[in-house]
Motif scaffolding. Structure first.
Motif, mmCIF file in Angstrom:
data_model
loop_
_atom_site.group_PDB
_atom_site.id
_atom_site.type_symbol
_atom_site.label_atom_id
_atom_site.label_comp_id
_atom_site.label_asym_id
_atom_site.label_seq_id
_atom_site.Cartn_x
_atom_site.Cartn_y
_atom_site.Cartn_z
ATOM 1 N N ASN A 26 0.795 -1.230 0.000
ATOM 2 C CA ASN A 26 0.000 0.000 0.000
ATOM 3 C C ASN A 26 0.827 1.281 0.000
ATOM 4 O OD1 ASN A 26 -2.597 -1.293 0.170
ATOM 5 N ND2 ASN A 26 -2.049 -1.826 2.260
ATOM 6 N N SER A 27 2.147 1.155 0.002
ATOM 7 C CA SER A 27 2.982 2.340 0.145
ATOM 8 C C SER A 27 4.384 2.092 -0.410
ATOM 9 C CB SER A 27 3.086 2.731 1.622
ATOM 10 O OG SER A 27 3.679 1.675 2.350
ATOM 11 N N VAL A 28 5.162 3.167 -0.436
ATOM 12 C CA VAL A 28 6.570 3.080 -0.809
ATOM 13 C C VAL A 28 7.406 3.710 0.299
ATOM 14 C CG1 VAL A 28 6.283 3.027 -3.315
ATOM 15 C CG2 VAL A 28 6.402 5.223 -2.159
ATOM 16 N N ILE A 29 8.634 3.249 0.437
ATOM 17 C CA ILE A 29 9.592 3.869 1.349
ATOM 18 C C ILE A 29 10.520 4.713 0.493
ATOM 19 C CG2 ILE A 29 11.442 3.477 3.012
ATOM 20 C CD1 ILE A 29 9.979 0.876 3.782
ATOM 21 N N VAL A 30 10.657 5.983 0.867
ATOM 22 C CA VAL A 30 11.313 6.974 0.021
ATOM 23 C C VAL A 30 12.504 7.603 0.742
ATOM 24 C CG1 VAL A 30 10.926 9.095 -1.291
ATOM 25 C CG2 VAL A 30 9.056 7.494 -0.975
ATOM 26 N N ASP A 31 13.629 7.710 0.032
ATOM 27 C CA ASP A 31 14.814 8.405 0.524
ATOM 28 C C ASP A 31 14.714 9.856 0.067
ATOM 29 O OD1 ASP A 31 17.298 9.480 1.022
ATOM 30 O OD2 ASP A 31 18.421 7.894 0.030
ATOM 31 N N VAL A 32 14.572 10.780 1.020
ATOM 32 C CA VAL A 32 14.379 12.192 0.671
ATOM 33 C C VAL A 32 15.678 12.996 0.694
ATOM 34 C CG1 VAL A 32 11.967 12.250 1.393
ATOM 35 C CG2 VAL A 32 13.747 12.785 3.048
ATOM 36 N N THR A 33 16.810 12.334 0.888
ATOM 37 C CA THR A 33 18.084 13.061 0.982
ATOM 38 C C THR A 33 18.542 13.628 -0.354
ATOM 39 O OG1 THR A 33 19.395 11.032 0.731
ATOM 40 C CG2 THR A 33 18.834 11.708 2.983
#
Length: 62
Positions: A26-33
């Protein structure tokens, strides 16, 4: 609704961007760096975004 893949760049929450690290049901894990102002925003380096709450702005190079 286009589901992101690992390596895609997505935009979410009023202009924040990040690279997808993992795709969940249901989602994604995102690297915002990758954002230039990442440190100024005082965010954690990873965040979870529901599939309904982002758009893919750049496809993966993989």
């Amino acid at each position: 609704m286009k589901i992101a893949k690992i390596g895609n760049v997505i935009e979410f929450r009023n202009g924040l961007t990040g690279v997808v690290e993992k795709v969940n049901e249901n989602s994604v894990i995102v690297d915002v760096t990758i954002m230039d102002n990442y440190r100024d925003l005082e965010l954690d380096s990873l965040t979870v975004v529901n599939h309904k709450n982002y758009t893919v702005i750049k496809d993966s190079i993989h």
